[in-house]
Design a protein around this motif. Structure first.
Motif, mmCIF file in Angstrom:
data_model
loop_
_atom_site.group_PDB
_atom_site.id
_atom_site.type_symbol
_atom_site.label_atom_id
_atom_site.label_comp_id
_atom_site.label_asym_id
_atom_site.label_seq_id
_atom_site.Cartn_x
_atom_site.Cartn_y
_atom_site.Cartn_z
ATOM 1 N N SER B 27 17.171 -41.526 43.122
ATOM 2 C CA SER B 27 17.655 -40.195 43.373
ATOM 3 C C SER B 27 19.110 -40.224 42.939
ATOM 4 C CB SER B 27 16.959 -40.045 44.569
ATOM 5 O OG SER B 27 16.862 -41.011 45.459
ATOM 6 N N PRO B 31 23.147 -38.627 36.204
ATOM 7 C CA PRO B 31 22.319 -37.674 35.713
ATOM 8 C C PRO B 31 22.531 -38.137 34.146
ATOM 9 C CG PRO B 31 23.922 -36.357 37.017
ATOM 10 C CD PRO B 31 24.291 -37.810 37.177
ATOM 11 N N LEU B 32 21.423 -37.437 33.481
ATOM 12 C CA LEU B 32 21.070 -37.874 32.067
ATOM 13 C C LEU B 32 22.299 -37.113 31.328
ATOM 14 C CD1 LEU B 32 17.554 -36.139 32.381
ATOM 15 C CD2 LEU B 32 18.160 -38.990 32.240
ATOM 16 N N THR B 33 22.558 -37.918 30.251
ATOM 17 C CA THR B 33 23.418 -37.255 29.267
ATOM 18 C C THR B 33 22.634 -36.652 28.262
ATOM 19 O OG1 THR B 33 23.555 -39.392 28.153
ATOM 20 C CG2 THR B 33 25.455 -38.811 29.342
ATOM 21 N N ARG B 34 22.914 -35.413 27.928
ATOM 22 C CA ARG B 34 22.159 -34.754 27.086
ATOM 23 C C ARG B 34 22.585 -34.728 25.646
ATOM 24 N NH1 ARG B 34 20.209 -29.167 29.758
ATOM 25 N NH2 ARG B 34 22.575 -28.934 30.628
ATOM 26 N N CYS B 89 19.265 -20.990 31.379
ATOM 27 C CA CYS B 89 19.994 -22.161 31.146
ATOM 28 C C CYS B 89 20.549 -23.080 32.398
ATOM 29 C CB CYS B 89 21.042 -21.964 30.156
ATOM 30 S SG CYS B 89 20.379 -21.608 28.675
ATOM 31 N N LEU B 90 21.188 -22.191 33.257
ATOM 32 C CA LEU B 90 21.759 -22.674 34.572
ATOM 33 C C LEU B 90 20.606 -23.433 35.465
ATOM 34 C CD1 LEU B 90 24.081 -20.119 35.690
ATOM 35 C CD2 LEU B 90 24.792 -21.992 34.692
ATOM 36 N N ILE B 91 19.172 -22.844 35.619
ATOM 37 C CA ILE B 91 18.480 -23.426 36.320
ATOM 38 C C ILE B 91 17.958 -24.910 35.663
ATOM 39 C CG2 ILE B 91 15.763 -23.294 36.954
ATOM 40 C CD1 ILE B 91 16.300 -20.349 37.076
ATOM 41 N N ALA B 93 19.667 -26.951 33.822
ATOM 42 C CA ALA B 93 20.841 -27.675 33.881
ATOM 43 C C ALA B 93 20.809 -28.268 35.390
ATOM 44 C CB ALA B 93 22.189 -27.127 33.564
ATOM 45 N N PHE B 94 20.680 -27.500 36.395
ATOM 46 C CA PHE B 94 20.713 -27.962 37.690
ATOM 47 C C PHE B 94 19.433 -28.721 38.032
ATOM 48 C CE2 PHE B 94 23.379 -23.995 38.734
ATOM 49 C CZ PHE B 94 24.640 -24.795 38.424
ATOM 50 N N VAL B 97 19.752 -32.263 37.499
ATOM 51 C CA VAL B 97 20.385 -33.020 38.517
ATOM 52 C C VAL B 97 19.653 -33.186 39.663
ATOM 53 C CG1 VAL B 97 22.515 -33.098 39.905
ATOM 54 C CG2 VAL B 97 22.351 -31.529 37.761
ATOM 55 N N LEU B 98 18.911 -32.244 40.136
ATOM 56 C CA LEU B 98 18.150 -32.343 41.466
ATOM 57 C C LEU B 98 16.768 -32.871 41.402
ATOM 58 C CD1 LEU B 98 19.052 -28.523 42.634
ATOM 59 C CD2 LEU B 98 19.846 -30.752 43.617
ATOM 60 N N ALA B 139 11.984 -28.453 28.731
ATOM 61 C CA ALA B 139 12.734 -29.912 28.029
ATOM 62 C C ALA B 139 13.444 -30.336 29.049
ATOM 63 C CB ALA B 139 13.773 -29.029 27.165
ATOM 64 N N LEU B 142 10.880 -32.685 30.994
ATOM 65 C CA LEU B 142 10.603 -33.897 29.831
ATOM 66 C C LEU B 142 11.581 -34.772 30.076
ATOM 67 C CD1 LEU B 142 8.426 -34.450 27.604
ATOM 68 C CD2 LEU B 142 10.001 -33.627 25.813
#
Lengths: 166, 212
Positions: B27, B31-34, B89-91, B93-94, B97-98, B139, B142
């Motif tokens: 946890s 975070p992933l690098t996109r 897009c913000l959802i 991205a967040f 992380v979450l 995405a 995934l």
């Protein structure tokens, strides 16, 4: 206050709540990911502008009456295939497929055929596929989803027939 | 070149970069690098060509007045859509992380089986918004470990069962009766699409963490 506005508002409430949660975990993380989300948005803008503006022109060119005629209640399996192809070719956007579906019903199309058409349009309208899905999803997943979705509109129509609706 | 196929998120690349001992730091894992997303690629060019041709034909066939009418109508639609796209897009991205990755893997990962497809279907019904919201969020799921079958069940479910589109657009057009008969069989279809996607993915060796 309209329903459409409430859905928009709900979307923003979710975005803001998630943003606050990330902010409370770490401010740099919030800035990094908020920035990435905003960048993704900016990269989508040209695609959306082209796709949404163009959809209106494609809809204008679509021979609505012909589509309606092909989807008659006696069109059988061929009608379902035509409905699937028609759904693929109909531009995305919230209204076009439903509008054509309704005019087809009014022009005497069968309910299963229209269910098939609306389902195909919802699942894989070509314009939506290219404007939205290829923009944000891995390409091979898009192709895989397309392949897995191909029989679905026909299944929907057959299921509606079996459940008792003519 | 197989890498051209994995552009935005790639489940395989991510699975490879996961720590070998997943229980320990999942946890708080960085975070992933996109992957960077090009703003213009072949699919945009294709759609631009189709749309421009349609616009030219409308202009030649129906004249300037009708052309401008459609153009302005669609322009306002673009303006109307923009805030939703930004929120989505913000959802997405967040969420990246979450989302507790171990939970995503457990609920809708490759080993989640039939229940994973059911959960993905329910998630598709709950998520508000249009294609604008569902694709970035799918995405993101995934990327944090959902399997292809569950992701496709999620997209299919949103497409066929999402309440916002039904309430705002479909009901006013078709009325209760038609929508009911379309909705009822559609309940099972995301699961069908998910099972089919898993079978196809297994067949073609896509998204199952097989060595490249």
């Amino acid at each position: 206050m309209s329903l459409a506005f409430m859905v928009d508002a709900l979307l923003w409430v979710i975005a803001i709540v998630l943003g606050i949660l990330v902010w409370r975990r770490s401010v740099p993380l919030f800035k990094q990911y908020g920035g990435e989300g905003a960048t993704d948005f900016l990269k989508l803008v040209p695609r959306i502008a082209i796709g949404v503006t163009g959809a209106g022109f494609v809809a204008e060119l679509l021979p609505q009456q012909t589509v309606a005629e092909w989807l008659g209640p006696d069109s059988g399996f061929l009608g379902l295939i035509i409905a699937t192809v028609g759904g693929f070719l109909t531009p995305g956007g919230p209204v076009v497929g439903f509008a054509i579906g309704v005019s087809a019903l009014k022009a005497g199309a069968g309910v299963p055929q229209v269910i098939c058409y609306v389902t195909a349009w919802a699942l894989f309208a070509m314009q939506r596929l290219f404007v939205w899905e290829f923009g944000v999803m891995p390409q091979r997943l898009v192709w895989l989803r397309l392949a897995a979705s191909l029989p679905v509109p026909i299944l929907a129509a057959v299921a509606a027939m079996l459940l008792g609706r003519p | 070149m197989p890498n051209a196929w994995c552009r935005v998120f790639d489940a395989k690349c991510i699975m490879r970069s996961r720590p070998s001992n997943p229980g320990s730091l999942l946890s708080f894992e960085p975070p992933l690098t996109r992957r960077k997303r090009p703003s213009f690629d072949w699919s945009t060019i294709f759609i631009a060509v189709v749309m421009t041709s349609a616009a030219v034909i409308v202009y030649l066939r129906d004249g300037q007045e009708r052309f401008l009418e459609i153009l302005f109508h669609d322009f306002w639609m673009v303006v109307d859509i923009m805030p939703k796209v930004l929120a989505a897009c913000l959802i997405a991205a967040f969420v990246a992380v979450l989302m507790p990755r171990d939970a995503v893997v457990r609920w809708v990962g490759a080993e989640s089986g039939f229940l994973g497809l059911v959960i993905a279907t329910i998630a598709g019904i709950i998520v508000p918004g249009g294609p604008i919201t569902v694709f970035p969020i799918a995405a993101a799921f995934l990327a944090v470990g959902a399997d292809v079958g569950a992701t496709i069940a999620f997209v299919t479910s949103w497409t066929l069962l999402g309440y916002s589109r039904i309430l705002i657009w479909e009901m006013p057009f078709f009325g209760y009766d038609f929508v009911f008969w379309r909705f009822l069989p559609a309940l099972a279809l995301p699961i069908v699409a998910g099972l089919l996607a898993r079978a196809l993915a297994g067949w073609f060796g896509i998204g199952r963490g097989a060595p490249p």
